[in-house]
Design a protein around this motif. Structure first.
Motif, PDB file in Angstrom:
ATOM      1  N   ARG A  12      81.044  28.743  46.556  1.00 26.05           N
ATOM      2  CA  ARG A  12      80.176  28.532  45.414  1.00 26.05           C
ATOM      3  C   ARG A  12      80.606  27.254  44.687  1.00 26.05           C
ATOM      4  O   ARG A  12      81.769  26.880  44.699  1.00 26.05           O
ATOM      5  CB  ARG A  12      80.394  29.692  44.449  1.00 26.05           C
ATOM      6  CG  ARG A  12      79.329  30.648  43.989  1.00 26.05           C
ATOM      7  CD  ARG A  12      78.105  30.057  43.501  1.00 26.05           C
ATOM      8  NE  ARG A  12      77.210  29.734  44.580  1.00 26.05           N
ATOM      9  CZ  ARG A  12      76.381  30.586  45.096  1.00 26.05           C
ATOM     10  NH1 ARG A  12      76.314  31.802  44.667  1.00 26.05           N
ATOM     11  NH2 ARG A  12      75.570  30.209  46.049  1.00 26.05           N
ATOM     12  N   GLN A  13      79.630  26.616  44.084  1.00 26.74           N
ATOM     13  CA  GLN A  13      79.923  25.431  43.301  1.00 26.74           C
ATOM     14  C   GLN A  13      79.688  25.761  41.840  1.00 26.74           C
ATOM     15  O   GLN A  13      78.599  26.201  41.479  1.00 26.74           O
ATOM     16  CB  GLN A  13      79.016  24.290  43.766  1.00 26.74           C
ATOM     17  CG  GLN A  13      79.365  22.952  43.197  1.00 26.74           C
ATOM     18  CD  GLN A  13      80.394  22.226  44.045  1.00 26.74           C
ATOM     19  OE1 GLN A  13      80.602  22.571  45.201  1.00 26.74           O
ATOM     20  NE2 GLN A  13      81.046  21.234  43.480  1.00 26.74           N
ATOM     21  N   LEU A  14      80.675  25.562  41.010  1.00 25.16           N
ATOM     22  CA  LEU A  14      80.480  25.805  39.581  1.00 25.16           C
ATOM     23  C   LEU A  14      79.783  24.610  38.958  1.00 25.16           C
ATOM     24  O   LEU A  14      79.968  23.483  39.400  1.00 25.16           O
ATOM     25  CB  LEU A  14      81.828  26.018  38.900  1.00 25.16           C
ATOM     26  CG  LEU A  14      82.595  27.286  39.212  1.00 25.16           C
ATOM     27  CD1 LEU A  14      83.965  27.216  38.583  1.00 25.16           C
ATOM     28  CD2 LEU A  14      81.861  28.504  38.723  1.00 25.16           C
ATOM     29  N   PRO A  15      78.978  24.862  37.937  1.00 23.01           N
ATOM     30  CA  PRO A  15      78.353  23.718  37.265  1.00 23.01           C
ATOM     31  C   PRO A  15      79.384  23.028  36.373  1.00 23.01           C
ATOM     32  O   PRO A  15      80.251  23.688  35.802  1.00 23.01           O
ATOM     33  CB  PRO A  15      77.261  24.369  36.435  1.00 23.01           C
ATOM     34  CG  PRO A  15      77.736  25.755  36.194  1.00 23.01           C
ATOM     35  CD  PRO A  15      78.582  26.142  37.363  1.00 23.01           C
ATOM     36  N   PRO A  16      79.328  21.708  36.275  1.00 22.96           N
ATOM     37  CA  PRO A  16      80.252  21.036  35.369  1.00 22.96           C
ATOM     38  C   PRO A  16      79.914  21.380  33.925  1.00 22.96           C
ATOM     39  O   PRO A  16      78.789  21.769  33.630  1.00 22.96           O
ATOM     40  CB  PRO A  16      80.019  19.557  35.655  1.00 22.96           C
ATOM     41  CG  PRO A  16      78.698  19.482  36.298  1.00 22.96           C
ATOM     42  CD  PRO A  16      78.424  20.796  36.951  1.00 22.96           C
ATOM     43  N   ILE A  17      80.879  21.250  33.058  1.00 22.64           N
ATOM     44  CA  ILE A  17      80.626  21.512  31.643  1.00 22.64           C
ATOM     45  C   ILE A  17      79.700  20.417  31.109  1.00 22.64           C
ATOM     46  O   ILE A  17      79.985  19.235  31.271  1.00 22.64           O
ATOM     47  CB  ILE A  17      81.949  21.545  30.860  1.00 22.64           C
ATOM     48  CG1 ILE A  17      82.698  22.807  31.268  1.00 22.64           C
ATOM     49  CG2 ILE A  17      81.722  21.456  29.355  1.00 22.64           C
ATOM     50  CD1 ILE A  17      83.683  23.327  30.286  1.00 22.64           C
TER      51      ILE A  17
ATOM     52  N   ARG B  71      86.087  25.254  35.176  1.00 20.47           N
ATOM     53  CA  ARG B  71      85.111  24.217  34.838  1.00 20.47           C
ATOM     54  C   ARG B  71      85.744  23.168  33.937  1.00 20.47           C
ATOM     55  O   ARG B  71      85.491  21.971  34.082  1.00 20.47           O
ATOM     56  CB  ARG B  71      83.901  24.835  34.138  1.00 20.47           C
ATOM     57  CG  ARG B  71      83.002  25.598  35.072  1.00 20.47           C
ATOM     58  CD  ARG B  71      81.918  26.305  34.321  1.00 20.47           C
ATOM     59  NE  ARG B  71      80.932  25.372  33.772  1.00 20.47           N
ATOM     60  CZ  ARG B  71      79.961  25.741  32.943  1.00 20.47           C
ATOM     61  NH1 ARG B  71      79.851  26.997  32.566  1.00 20.47           N
ATOM     62  NH2 ARG B  71      79.113  24.851  32.484  1.00 20.47           N
ATOM     63  N   LYS B  72      86.575  23.641  33.010  1.00 15.86           N
ATOM     64  CA  LYS B  72      87.250  22.696  32.114  1.00 15.86           C
ATOM     65  C   LYS B  72      88.143  21.761  32.905  1.00 15.86           C
ATOM     66  O   LYS B  72      88.259  20.581  32.605  1.00 15.86           O
ATOM     67  CB  LYS B  72      88.093  23.464  31.089  1.00 15.86           C
ATOM     68  CG  LYS B  72      87.334  23.820  29.841  1.00 15.86           C
ATOM     69  CD  LYS B  72      88.281  24.476  28.839  1.00 15.86           C
ATOM     70  CE  LYS B  72      87.559  25.544  28.061  1.00 15.86           C
ATOM     71  NZ  LYS B  72      88.484  26.496  27.456  1.00 15.86           N
TER      72      LYS B  72
ATOM     73  N   PRO C  26      78.795  32.116  29.609  1.00 16.93           N
ATOM     74  CA  PRO C  26      79.108  33.522  29.358  1.00 16.93           C
ATOM     75  C   PRO C  26      78.533  34.026  28.038  1.00 16.93           C
ATOM     76  O   PRO C  26      78.526  33.327  27.036  1.00 16.93           O
ATOM     77  CB  PRO C  26      80.632  33.556  29.342  1.00 16.93           C
ATOM     78  CG  PRO C  26      81.078  32.157  29.236  1.00 16.93           C
ATOM     79  CD  PRO C  26      80.001  31.320  29.814  1.00 16.93           C
TER      80      PRO C  26
ATOM     81  N   GLN D 256      85.398  29.653  33.457  1.00 17.69           N
ATOM     82  CA  GLN D 256      85.287  28.659  32.380  1.00 17.69           C
ATOM     83  C   GLN D 256      86.467  27.687  32.407  1.00 17.69           C
ATOM     84  O   GLN D 256      86.298  26.484  32.253  1.00 17.69           O
ATOM     85  CB  GLN D 256      85.225  29.361  31.019  1.00 17.69           C
ATOM     86  CG  GLN D 256      83.871  29.944  30.672  1.00 17.69           C
ATOM     87  CD  GLN D 256      82.758  28.921  30.710  1.00 17.69           C
ATOM     88  OE1 GLN D 256      82.036  28.802  31.701  1.00 17.69           O
ATOM     89  NE2 GLN D 256      82.600  28.144  29.652  1.00 17.69           N
TER      90      GLN D 256
ATOM     91  N   LEU E  76      85.551  22.526  40.625  1.00 14.34           N
ATOM     92  CA  LEU E  76      84.265  23.210  40.703  1.00 14.34           C
ATOM     93  C   LEU E  76      84.008  23.915  42.028  1.00 14.34           C
ATOM     94  O   LEU E  76      83.137  24.760  42.129  1.00 14.34           O
ATOM     95  CB  LEU E  76      83.133  22.215  40.415  1.00 14.34           C
ATOM     96  CG  LEU E  76      83.209  21.551  39.035  1.00 14.34           C
ATOM     97  CD1 LEU E  76      82.096  20.543  38.879  1.00 14.34           C
ATOM     98  CD2 LEU E  76      83.131  22.581  37.928  1.00 14.34           C
TER      99      LEU E  76
END
Lengths: 157, 194
Positions: free
Chosen positions: B39-44, A142-143, B187, A139, A147
């Protein structure tokens, strides 16, 4: 018996060590090319065998663009201060989840602006860690819009 | 002036110096190459434009891992070993099966005929108490499902056995046929504090 004794005396010529430096230099260059500098001293328990196993792994390219986040139990000599619950280590010190944002910004500031989109964060997490802390880290990343991540894993044999 | 005789430098200690350097490098460096699952995290999301509820139910493949490291796939308990095949079936999809995700005919550069591309999304949800080991196992299985399908597509469209052997343009085309869509949900704390 006398025959044997005579023969042995003849054969005692020293081996030339003149090529020894060459051999050692060869070894030296091999190690200089094949290895990388150790990044940080870990304060948490995280040996290579503590990483989770996976089959679909890829090599981490461009090490200069990678920042590492380590998660695991503190080593025994730090346990009195930091407890036995898994902790985050950034660079050389223990950190909180809230420090990650700053950490990412600092890592970015160190590098040229043009390579910032290519930066990767590698998560080196002990396999027995609960996902709670990992989720919190994700988290935070992401902030900070960092990414591109890489879950560090070793090859499953 | 008498010429001074230049005596040869003794190179006997060269080996010692080289050994010293060698040992220094042995100690300060590591051999292992870092590997891992990228892995690519999704943007907020800035505004909740497309939440999961809006995606058609048949287009999501929900993988839940609970605090006891047990899996629930689309409402049914499952072993990790079975997950890959189930995921493959879902990603591949079938236009005649109403249970599997919808497909859209798409024109892809580098492939002559339009291809049916599935709109399915894999949603991976874990509990705070899930172990990282299990999570990585599941991630690995899902990535494996994609990789195997991409290898199959590489053989079908370009006649190469492995996705990695293709050129960059060809890889892009295959990626469009099987886009890796693994969404990691926001989460949640289902299993209580741990």
């Amino acid at each position: 018996m006398a025959k044997f004794n005579r023969k042995r005396k003849k054969a005692s010529i020293g081996i030339s060590t003149a090529s020894l430096p060459d051999i050692v230099f060869m070894l030296l260059f091999f190690f200089m090319v094949a290895t990388t500098m150790r990044e940080v001293e870990l304060k948490i328990e995280l040996r290579n065998s503590d990483l989770p196993q996976a089959t679909e792994i890829k090599k981490l390219e461009k090490k200069s663009l990678v920042s590492f986040i380590y998660v695991g139990k503190p080593k025994p000599n730090y346990q009195r201060l930091y407890g036995t619950e898994p902790r985050i280590q950034l660079n050389a010190s223990f950190a909180d989840v809230s420090d990650i944002y700053e950490f990412i910004l600092a890592e970015r500031a160190k590098r040229d602006e043009s390579v910032v989109p290519l930066m990767t964060t590698s998560l080196k997490v002990h396999q027995d860690t609960k996902m709670g802390i990992v989720t919190d880290i994700k988290q935070e990343l992401r902030k900070a819009s960092a990414l591109k991540i890489n879950y560090s894993a070793r090859k499953k044999i | 002036m008498a010429k001074r005789e230049i005596s040869e430098i003794n190179a006997g200690s060269m080996a010692d110096i080289a050994f010293l350097l060698l040992i220094f490098f042995l100690v300060t460096t590591t051999m292992d190459v870092d590997t891992g699952i990228a892995r690519q995290l999704p943007p907020i999301p800035e505004d909740k434009a497309k939440t999961e509820a809006e995606i058609n139910r048949r287009n999501i493949f929900i993988v839940l891992i609970n605090a006891q490291d047990r899996l629930l796939v689309n409402g049914k308990p499952m072993n990790v070993e079975e997950l890959k095949d189930k995921a493959k079936e879902f990603i591949k999809s079938d236009p005649n099966n109403p249970e599997l995700p919808t497909m859209v005919e798409t024109k892809i550069d580098g492939i002559p005929n339009p291809v049916l591309v599935s709109e399915g999304v894999i949603s991976l949800q874990n509990d705070r108490g899930t172990t990282y080991k299990k999570y990585m196992e599941v991630q690995n299985e899902l990535v494996k499902a994609y990789n195997e399908l991409r290898d199959e597509a590489a053989l079908q469209y370009f006649g190469k056995r492995r996705f990695d052997d293709l050129t960059e343009a060809e890889q892009e085309a295959i990626k469009k046929i099987y886009p890796q869509r693994i969404s990691e949900a926001e989460p949640k704390n289902i299993g209580g504090k741990k």
